[in-house]
Design a protein around this motif. Structure first.
Motif, PDB file in Angstrom:
ATOM      1  N   TRP A 265      11.898  -3.205 -62.950  1.00  0.00           N
ATOM      2  CA  TRP A 265      10.516  -4.014 -62.616  1.00  0.00           C
ATOM      3  C   TRP A 265      10.540  -5.277 -61.923  1.00  0.00           C
ATOM      4  O   TRP A 265       9.486  -5.539 -61.552  1.00  0.00           O
ATOM      5  N   HIS A 268       8.284  -4.470 -58.869  1.00  0.00           N
ATOM      6  CA  HIS A 268       6.776  -4.498 -59.188  1.00  0.00           C
ATOM      7  C   HIS A 268       6.371  -5.848 -59.372  1.00  0.00           C
ATOM      8  O   HIS A 268       5.452  -6.249 -59.004  1.00  0.00           O
ATOM      9  N   HIS A 282      -1.364  -1.378 -53.831  1.00  0.00           N
ATOM     10  CA  HIS A 282       0.204  -1.630 -54.481  1.00  0.00           C
ATOM     11  C   HIS A 282       1.240  -0.994 -53.927  1.00  0.00           C
ATOM     12  O   HIS A 282       2.350  -1.290 -53.828  1.00  0.00           O
ATOM     13  N   LEU A 286       4.857  -1.604 -52.274  1.00  0.00           N
ATOM     14  CA  LEU A 286       6.033  -0.867 -52.906  1.00  0.00           C
ATOM     15  C   LEU A 286       6.894  -0.384 -51.951  1.00  0.00           C
ATOM     16  O   LEU A 286       8.182  -0.296 -51.955  1.00  0.00           O
TER      17      LEU A 286
END
Lengths: 388, 388
Positions: A265, A268, A282, A286
């Protein structure tokens, strides 16, 4: 394999026409419904009317919270909580993609809490209950339809934070692939990047001896890669849309595919700090960051990247070093993202070096991030700089 | 992909030492506990004492039903229901393998029903409620720890029938791989055959366009094949036992791996009629019957068997016809079963041709069985005859 707890109580209703079961599902939870949605697209497609009809059949009293933003805002969540309290809402129905669902979850946990919902996102309070919540998904991407996670942005403080709770799992989610036919190409692309990124965060793990979980991850990646381009070329191909929808849900449904694996993670968390300052999608963040994260960390445990290259991308290992195989897999990931139209540099989105320090610093606010290779502020800065 | 509903609320607690959380989990459901188990093995291993200690910590009042048979009997289930009613039991705790768990589920649904529990197995009544139920698994095999299915044998009528209900899902299941270290080799073999057979029943489906589900099935099969022989050679290899345990659970947890696929289950139905007359282990019957079922049906949809051979068994397709590839995969399955010590002929277990007609007739009592290729009485008879 590590020890673990796993539970996922959400009921899925999957397939064309499942919307016809909405009224019946809602009726188990009460009459006063808060309908949460985003912009006007559900009105344009006729979905809004179909939902109102279902709710009318069960004589529901419907209140509305519309205009939920792509990066849902704390101010919107607070507005929803106020409506629920004023109107004595029994049940929250979220119709949309991950942002709408995340906002609805934050409202659901906020209503019975005797304080400000932001406390949950800042880890200042624990979640002990929630209003019941159901969803109608219109975008295959986040998996929010079958997990208890939510990401909320606080614009006043430029903070984007998340929570996860068993209480926030939807009671049911209606997944009708035909509702995704009208999703614009760029959002379909974002969904593909999003679900692949969710798998990456779980698959690139320091935990060893997890052969089943690794294969489950690879299964989703292979299926997304195959079906993503079909759905982009033929937006109303039912099978491709259905396969993507199932992949998006299984990619992040409470960790079913990665039980007993430490998750990473880090990417993120870096991305959240980018989109907390710049209001980008988002998945765009990424798409830019992930291949650079991969390049930065892959030597830490090269064997997982070799396996990824061979099993997911079909890289032939013959005549190549492990490093060459791993790098070929990373390059294949970047090439795929580029081929479907996802961005590869922050500069494409108008983001320059000016906020790099701030983003790096905020990413590690609670300490180093990531598990595959724990990253400090300097590591994060380098990954963002590689992405400019 | 077909439309589907899916829900699986069972909480898993997986890993060495998870037994220490038993008391806490049970305490949510009440004080009066019926402890259901099989023979004396849980006393010999000390598990019985550890469980009693956990229950003592929460001041539970414990009643017992022991001696549950490998093919659990209706008479035993009725005995359990009587105890629950007489003692006002709040919660059923099943400790053992699939048979013990299945018996406990039948007791759980039988208690609140105002009639005979056998009605549920003969499809004469619907299940609307159940006592809450939890499990401690001691054998990786049936997946009963995370589904709502139960198979019960009525010896008076030589009938073995099943039911499935959302009400019969365990509230929690404790899966500690170390508890399977002492499982005898032949039962470990049975577990391996059992979980592979569960995947076969789902994987060999007439439904097309299910690429994710097919890969999930293949993932389990590959992992069982790799880890089965390790666990047999080193019974206390934690990782191998853990991988098998997770595979057994995921292989049949409410259909998670085969959502939207029509399942077959013909081989299970044939086997149930064999073991309803001859008290053999379910997995022994499956080991004998499954490769013969495969040979009997594979031409119906050869492509799935070709994929099975190539992806699961690593059969090289070069220079072979599709039929040769498919048959090589079937032969690899038989060879694997033989290599781990599972039987390949009914005659090895002392079963001859005398009851073939009766078994074939009873298999199709409710009509043709199977979906990959629907089988009538004559088909079933042929498959049993191939297995003598």
């Amino acid at each position: 394999m590590n020890s673990f707890h796993f539970q996922n109580p959400t009921k899925l209703l999957f397939g064309a026409g499942m919307l016809n079961q909405l009224g019946q599902e809602v009726s188990a939870y009460g009459k006063k419904v808060l309908l949460v949605y985003g912009g006007g697209s559900i009105r344009a497609t006729g979905l809004y009317d179909r939902i109102q009809q279902q709710l009318k059949h069960i004589q529901a009293v419907v209140h509305e919270l519309s205009g939920v933003e792509p990066n849902p805002r704390l101010s919107t969540v607070r507005k929803g909580i106020a409506i629920c309290r004023e109107q004595g809402i029994d049940f929250i129905l979220a119709v949309g993609g991950g942002s709408v669902l995340d906002a609805a979850k934050a409202i659901a946990v906020g209503v019975p809490y005797n304080g400000d919902v932001w406390d949950f996102l800042m880890r200042k309070a624990e979640i002990h209950s929630a209003l019941p919540l159901g969803t109608v998904l219109t975008l295959s991407a986040t998996g929010s339809e079958m997990n208890g996670n939510s990401v909320i942005t606080n614009w006043e403080e430029n903070l984007k934070k998340s929570f996860g709770s068993l209480h926030a799992y939807p009671k049911f989610s209606i997944l009708d692939p035909t509702l995704t036919y009208t999703v614009p190409a760029n959002q379909t692309v974002n969904g593909i990047v999003d679900m692949m990124s969710h798998v990456f965060e779980q698959y690139f793990s320091p935990t060893t001896n997890t052969p089943l979980q690794e294969r489950l991850c690879e299964s989703i990646l292979q299926t997304v890669i195959e079906n993503g381009e079909i759905a982009l070329a033929s937006p109303d191909n039912y099978e491709a849309r259905a396969n993507l929808m199932l992949c998006g849900t299984y990619a992040l449904n409470g960790g079913m595919i990665s039980v007993g694996m430490q998750n990473d993670w880090a990417t993120h968390m870096i991305e959240h700090e980018v989109s907390a300052i710049y209001d980008i999608a988002h998945a765009e963040g990424l798409s830019i960051l992930f291949p650079n994260w991969m390049k930065y960390v892959f030597k830490e445990r090269m064997e997982r990247f070799v396996q990824f290259a061979v099993r997911v991308w079909g890289i032939h290992p013959e005549g190549r070093t492990e490093e060459e195989i791993a790098l070929a897999g990373i390059q294949a990931t970047r090439d795929f993202f580029t081929r479907i139209g996802a961005p590869s540099r922050l500069s494409e989105l108008g983001i320059d070096a000016k906020d790099v320090d701030r983003m790096a610093k905020e990413t590690v606010r609670f300490g180093p991030v990531g598990a595959f290779k724990p990253l400090g502020e300097a590591d994060v800065r380098q990954i963002i700089e590689m992405s400019l």
